[in-house]
Every structure is written in C-alpha cells, then in structure tokens.
Design an enzyme around this catalytic site. Structure first.
Site, PDB file in Angstrom:
ATOM      1  N   ARG A 290       0.831  -1.209   0.000  1.00  0.00           N
ATOM      2  CA  ARG A 290       0.000   0.000   0.000  1.00  0.00           C
ATOM      3  C   ARG A 290       0.860   1.251   0.000  1.00  0.00           C
ATOM      4  O   ARG A 290       1.924   1.300   0.614  1.00  0.00           O
ATOM      5  CB  ARG A 290      -0.894   0.016   1.238  1.00  0.00           C
ATOM      6  CG  ARG A 290      -1.790   1.245   1.305  1.00  0.00           C
ATOM      7  CD  ARG A 290      -2.638   1.279   2.544  1.00  0.00           C
ATOM      8  NE  ARG A 290      -1.840   1.682   3.701  1.00  0.00           N
ATOM      9  CZ  ARG A 290      -2.336   1.787   4.925  1.00  0.00           C
ATOM     10  NH1 ARG A 290      -3.599   1.507   5.165  1.00  0.00           N
ATOM     11  NH2 ARG A 290      -1.569   2.149   5.924  1.00  0.00           N
TER      12      ARG A 290
ATOM     13  N   CYS B  94       0.040   5.520   0.672  1.00  0.00           N
ATOM     14  CA  CYS B  94      -0.987   6.441   1.156  1.00  0.00           C
ATOM     15  C   CYS B  94      -0.435   7.849   1.028  1.00  0.00           C
ATOM     16  O   CYS B  94       0.655   8.133   1.532  1.00  0.00           O
ATOM     17  CB  CYS B  94      -1.344   6.124   2.606  1.00  0.00           C
ATOM     18  SG  CYS B  94      -2.655   7.188   3.269  1.00  0.00           S
TER      19      CYS B  94
END
Length: 130
Positions: free
Chosen positions: A96, A98
C-alpha cells in the site's frame, strides 16, 4: 453491481492477463451517485465497499488485491482510515501507498485504487478486458 457508475470517461477496471487494475473508488452511494453523508469513517467504508463491488464484477475479490493506493484529503485521518482498512482486509495485507492530496473528485475525503489478481469471469458492465 453494487458500485456506482464511473463519474468520468474511464473504465472502472481493466483486465490485463491475470491482473485487474481498478480505477479510484470514491464514497458515492451506488443508488444516488451522491457522496455519502458523514465524515471520514462513512466515506472510507463506502469507498471500500465500492472497490469490493468493482473487484467482484472484475472476477476477483479483496483477498486477491496485491497493491492499493489510498488518497486522503487530510493525513490527520490516517489512523482512523488505517483501522477501517485493517478491518476490511482482515489478515490479508496488500502492499500500500498512502498520500495526502489537495483535492479529490466531488471534494470527498478518501479515494482508493488497487491492482488485484483476477481468476474469475470478467463482468462486462464496468470492466474491460485488454
């Protein structure tokens, strides 16, 4: 399909080989195509549900997600989003990124895109096979 229609000239997902590339999912109510009421919690939960619907239409599911990118209006919401995200994915932990951005479509607080393995039949309403 439980995801709202695309809000621009793009495909919600593109399948290339065994990978499904999902466009950014924002917290729109699938029935009204309006931003859900509430704050970061409600918006994060709705966008994740929309992403799940796109994944399933694309012949995949959340357990096959390999990478996500999360866009936040305010990085101060990171801990709240992290808790909802962790609950959504359970023991599955895709890679991930962000990032905080200055503005998102329809002035939402949260958007997520993903790449997933695709092993099922591709729905044609929102996904394109290349």
């Amino acid at each position: 399909v439980d995801a709202p229609a695309a809000i621009g000239p793009y495909s919600q997902a593109i399948k290339v080989g065994d990978l499904l590339f999902c466009s950014g999912c924002v917290p729109l109510d699938p029935q009204t195509t309006e931003v859900v009421s509430g704050g970061i919690e409600e918006q994060t939960e709705r966008a994740l549900k929309n992403m799940k619907a796109v994944l399933e239409e694309g012949g995949s599911d959340v357990t096959r997600v390999v990478k996500t990118t999360v866009f936040l209006k305010n990085m101060a919401d990171f801990a709240t989003v992290n808790g909802i995200y962790a609950n959504f994915f359970g023991t599955h932990k895709p890679a991930r990124s962000c990032v905080e951005v200055s503005r998102l479509p329809k002035d939402v607080l949260f958007e997520i895109e993903c790449i997933a393995r695709c092993v099922g039949t591709l729905g044609t309403r929102i996904c394109v096979d290349l």
